[in-house]
Design an enzyme around this catalytic site. Structure first.
Site, PDB file in Angstrom:
ATOM      1  N   ASP A 106      19.414 -21.982   1.439  1.00 60.40           N
ATOM      2  CA  ASP A 106      20.282 -21.045   0.714  1.00 60.40           C
ATOM      3  C   ASP A 106      20.638 -19.829   1.582  1.00 60.40           C
ATOM      4  O   ASP A 106      19.980 -19.559   2.603  1.00 60.40           O
ATOM      5  CB  ASP A 106      19.520 -20.596  -0.549  1.00 60.40           C
ATOM      6  CG  ASP A 106      20.434 -20.298  -1.718  1.00 60.40           C
ATOM      7  OD1 ASP A 106      21.625 -20.052  -1.490  1.00 60.40           O
ATOM      8  OD2 ASP A 106      19.933 -20.300  -2.862  1.00 60.40           O
ATOM      9  N   ASP A 162      27.498 -22.774  -7.959  1.00 65.28           N
ATOM     10  CA  ASP A 162      26.436 -22.500  -8.929  1.00 65.28           C
ATOM     11  C   ASP A 162      26.916 -22.800 -10.338  1.00 65.28           C
ATOM     12  O   ASP A 162      26.135 -22.705 -11.284  1.00 65.28           O
ATOM     13  CB  ASP A 162      25.994 -21.040  -8.843  1.00 65.28           C
ATOM     14  CG  ASP A 162      24.836 -20.867  -7.869  1.00 65.28           C
ATOM     15  OD1 ASP A 162      24.355 -21.877  -7.339  1.00 65.28           O
ATOM     16  OD2 ASP A 162      24.416 -19.716  -7.646  1.00 65.28           O
TER      17      ASP A 162
HETATM   18  C1  DGJ Z   1      21.383 -19.547  -5.450  1.00 62.13           C
HETATM   19  C2  DGJ Z   1      21.613 -21.023  -5.529  1.00 62.13           C
HETATM   20  O1  DGJ Z   1      22.951 -21.320  -5.480  1.00 62.13           O
HETATM   21  C3  DGJ Z   1      20.931 -21.563  -6.778  1.00 62.13           C
HETATM   22  O2  DGJ Z   1      21.202 -22.915  -6.934  1.00 62.13           O
HETATM   23  C4  DGJ Z   1      19.463 -21.302  -6.675  1.00 62.13           C
HETATM   24  O3  DGJ Z   1      18.914 -22.050  -5.618  1.00 62.13           O
HETATM   25  C5  DGJ Z   1      19.199 -19.828  -6.467  1.00 62.13           C
HETATM   26  N1  DGJ Z   1      19.961 -19.284  -5.386  1.00 62.13           N
HETATM   27  C6  DGJ Z   1      17.752 -19.564  -6.225  1.00 62.13           C
HETATM   28  O4  DGJ Z   1      17.510 -18.266  -5.954  1.00 62.13           O
END
Ligand code: DGJ
Length: 694
Positions: free
Chosen positions: A441, A498
């Site tokens: 991430d 997301d």
């Molecule tokens: C942002 C990501 O896009 C989510 O899917 C998740 O992994 C969160 N971060 C976790 O902090």
């Protein structure tokens, strides 16, 4: 004296020419020219006229337009000496390397001590033209701007399509009309970004998804790009792509652009899309296990967030496996004192409060229910509230008083001590635990853009991949904030957004398919009530939208009713049954005449079968569904068509109509002219039509 060169692919020719040893310019780019076309004639024929009130000749639109030659538009190179004095090179021919599919041209300038090289490669199978530029200097110089080899844009085009977006709303298209001046994008966030996918499509007049001519561009770089699409006063058009302005922060003797991936299509936008999808999947991405079917994912983020309790996670894992999941991804919250997003990034030790015996018991359980195990990391980040920061405050990038992003700072990835630390942490984690997948991430923008940051990240990724070649990596940045062919040389999947809202996803993944194939595009079935939009969507719609890409689940399976679990299992079984050919196939966007319907046809490479997904995102204006024209079929062949989800027909669909009762057999000609007429349906529903060539 004129020099010319040509590069040919099956469907396109790129021809360049140079006079009097000057920098080369593109004299033709488009459908493949006859082999005996005379390049000298093309060079002359391509010239534009000279009239009153202007110079006595037209400054050339070269592969790197030079400021020193009265070029009226944006130059391709802006560079200064070590002391800041601008350097105006006038390049002259030096050498060339020409092979069957590749061409490199080198030009130098004695006065400034600069050497410019352009590299071109046309892939004979995927139809992608790769182009990159290198600038070398005989002493350290400061680079402000270097464009990858500059390509012309077609005159027979009225508009440009590039990309914008936001968190939970990636891959929005932005259409602008060509007019005097330029369309300029300069992404100074330091990462690819939700708002600036580095792509451009130039459709020729009348082009649609399925027909007409189009040109497309993608810049494969994760540090933020700059694009200039400019119409000069004389009408000529140029397209420049490079690193965002001023992101080369240190003097150097060599600068490389990233690769610009370009293509010409005579089969509409889909011709470009298929070229990118195949090139990405078959050339760019390095698959650790190429023959392993893409496993169905389960990701626990939206089920538990930071609240990791071993018995709960075990229960969830067992349920996910029963639904058909094959890989369990443990998301954020397993390390340090990470109870929320304010702390602990960079403290990559397993949290003993949550996992007193380490990750082993959870991993063993996940394996025992038949799934592989993946884990979330955010390597390039640090929270000021972390042990690592308290020990190494100097590892953070940027000024102390910078605005934080999600309460965190970036680590300075150009610092080898930082990279060594991260490598050791992850090396321990991967050595001591049976982990086959990393979700990597990157949840904030940089305090200041700097090309050394993505270079550092690439270096760490490369080192980890070399040490753990069997581990797959997903590129995530608050969803789709880092999707480009640069990061995808080192990763195998993207977390597209997301947003698990199927309605939003339908459009995001449809637009992303202009560049991304199914194989790398993650799509998860979210909770009944979507956490990022508040929408409540039926499980059928959620499941089928996710089944259009690399399928996964991200809801808490404990919320599922028996009926929901049954639908999900059924769609997952369908996906597993079809994933082999779909993963290797092409995604073709259909020209839906109903704005409420977003439709695509996923086609096997050999054309023997396809599946149409027609997603109804709103209530239609007209009473009955408009027929949906298919594409890419053999007009003379017969196809058997059937609804994969006939059970979703509602009572309000009252007519008698071909596909409702059973399969039909029709010709490719019929399907590509009249189209498929689907049953009436509610909004937020998907029709899935399977087709097979007889
Ligand atoms: C942002 C990501 O896009 C989510 O899917 C998740 O992994 C969160 N971060 C976790 O902090």
């Amino acid at each position: 004296m004129i020099r010319t060169w040509r590069l040919d692919g099956p469907r396109q020719t790129l021809a360049l020419g140079s006079r009097d040893n000057r920098l080369a310019r593109v004299i033709y780019w488009g459908p493949r020219l006859p082999d005996d076309e005379d390049m000298g004639t093309i060079y002359d024929a391509h010239k534009i006229d000279v009239t009153g009130g202007m110079l006595d000749d037209n400054p050339e639109l070269t592969i790197c337009p030079e400021s020193s030659r009265t070029f009226p538009g944006q130059p391709g190179l802006v560079v200064a000496d070590g002391d800041g004095a601008p350097l105006f090179a006038r390049f002259g021919y030096e050498s060339e390397v020409l092979g069957e599919n590749h061409l490199s041209l080198t030009f130098s300038d004695e006065e400034t001590g600069l050497v410019y090289t352009a590299h071109f490669v046309i892939d004979p199978v995927t139809n992608i033209l790769e182009a990159k530029a290198v600038l070398e200097a005989n002493r350290p110089v400061r680079l402000h701007w270097l464009a990858a080899p500059v390509l012309p844009a077609p005159q027979y085009s009225d508009e440009l399509i590039d990309f914008t977006g936001r968190w939970c709303g990636e891959f929005q298209t932005a259409t602008t009309q060509w007019s005097a001046g330029g369309r300029y994008r300069n992404n100074r966030t330091g990462r690819t970004g939700h708002e600036a996918f580095p792509g451009l499509i130039v459709p020729c007049r009348g082009a649609t998804n399925t027909q007409g001519e189009a040109y497309a561009f993608h810049y494969g770089w994760s540090g933020g790009h700059r694009m200039v699409a400019e119409e000069l006063p004389d009408g000529r058009r140029q397209v420049q792509f490079g690193h965002a302005n001023g992101t080369e922060t240190e003097p150097g003797t060599r600068f490389d652009t990233a690769t610009l991936y370009a293509t010409y299509s005579d089969t509409g936008l889909n011709g470009c899309a298929v070229a990118y999808q195949r090139h990405l999947r078959d050339r760019i991405v390095k698959w650790p296990n190429p023959d392993r079917p893409r496993p169905v994912h389960y990701n626990c983020w939206e089920a538990v967030y930071f609240d990791h309790q071993l018995p709960v996670l075990k229960d969830i894992a067992a349920r996910a496996a029963t639904l058909g999941a094959e890989r369990f991804v443990l998301d954020d919250g397993w390390f340090g004192m990470r109870d929320d997003d304010t702390r602990a990034l960079a403290d990559w030790q397993v949290d003993p409060r949550k996992y007193p015996d380490g990750l082993g018991p959870l991993i063993d359980h996940v394996h025992s229910v038949g799934m592989a195990f993946g884990i979330w990391l955010e390597p390039e980040m640090i929270n000021p509230d972390s042990n690592t920061y308290r020990l190494h405050p100097d590892w953070a990038l940027g000024y102390r008083d910078q605005i934080l992003g999600r309460q965190q700072m970036c680590l300075d990835m150009s610092n080898t001590a930082v990279r060594d630390y991260l490598f050791e942490q992850f090396s321990d984690l991967l050595t001591n635990n049976d982990i086959d997948y990393i979700k990597w991430d990157h949840n904030r923008v940089l305090p200041m853009p700097d090309a050394n940051q993505p270079r550092g990240t690439y270096a760490l990724l490369d080192r980890l991949r070399e040490a753990f070649p069997k581990v797959e990596i997903e590129s995530c940045a608050s969803g789709g904030g880092r999707i480009d062919f640069g990061i995808l040389q080192r990763t195998q999947r993207v977390w597209l957004s997301d947003s698990n809202d199927a309605l939003e996803r339908l459009q995001i993944q449809h637009n992303a398919a202009l560049f991304l194939p199914l194989a790398i595009t993650g799509s998860h079935v979210g909770p009944r009530e979507c956490h990022t939009s508040g929408r409540v969507l039926d499980i059928r719609f959620r499941a089928w939208v996710a089944a259009q890409r690399h399928l996964g689940f991200e809801m808490d399976p404990r919320e599922l009713t028996d009926e929901e679990a049954q639908v999900l299992t059924q769609v997952t079984t369908w996906w597993k049954h079809n994933r082999d050919w779909m993963t290797r196939g092409d995604i073709l966007r259909l020209d839906s005449t109903d704005p409420a319907v977003t439709a695509e046809q996923q086609m096997a490479v050999d054309g023997s079968r396809f599946v149409v997904f027609a997603g109804k995102a709103a209530t239609s204006a007209q009473v009955s569904p408009r027929p949906l024209r298919l594409t890419g079929l053999d007009p003379a062949a017969q196809y058997r068509l059937d609804l994969a989800n006939r059970e979703d027909i509602t009572g309000l669909s009252r007519g008698t109509q071909g596909l409702k009762d059973g399969p039909i057999k029709v010709s490719g000609r019929y399907l590509m002219t009249q189209g498929v007429t689907l049953p009436w349906s509610f909004p937020d529903r998907m029709w899935v039509v399977e087709g097979e060539r007889i």
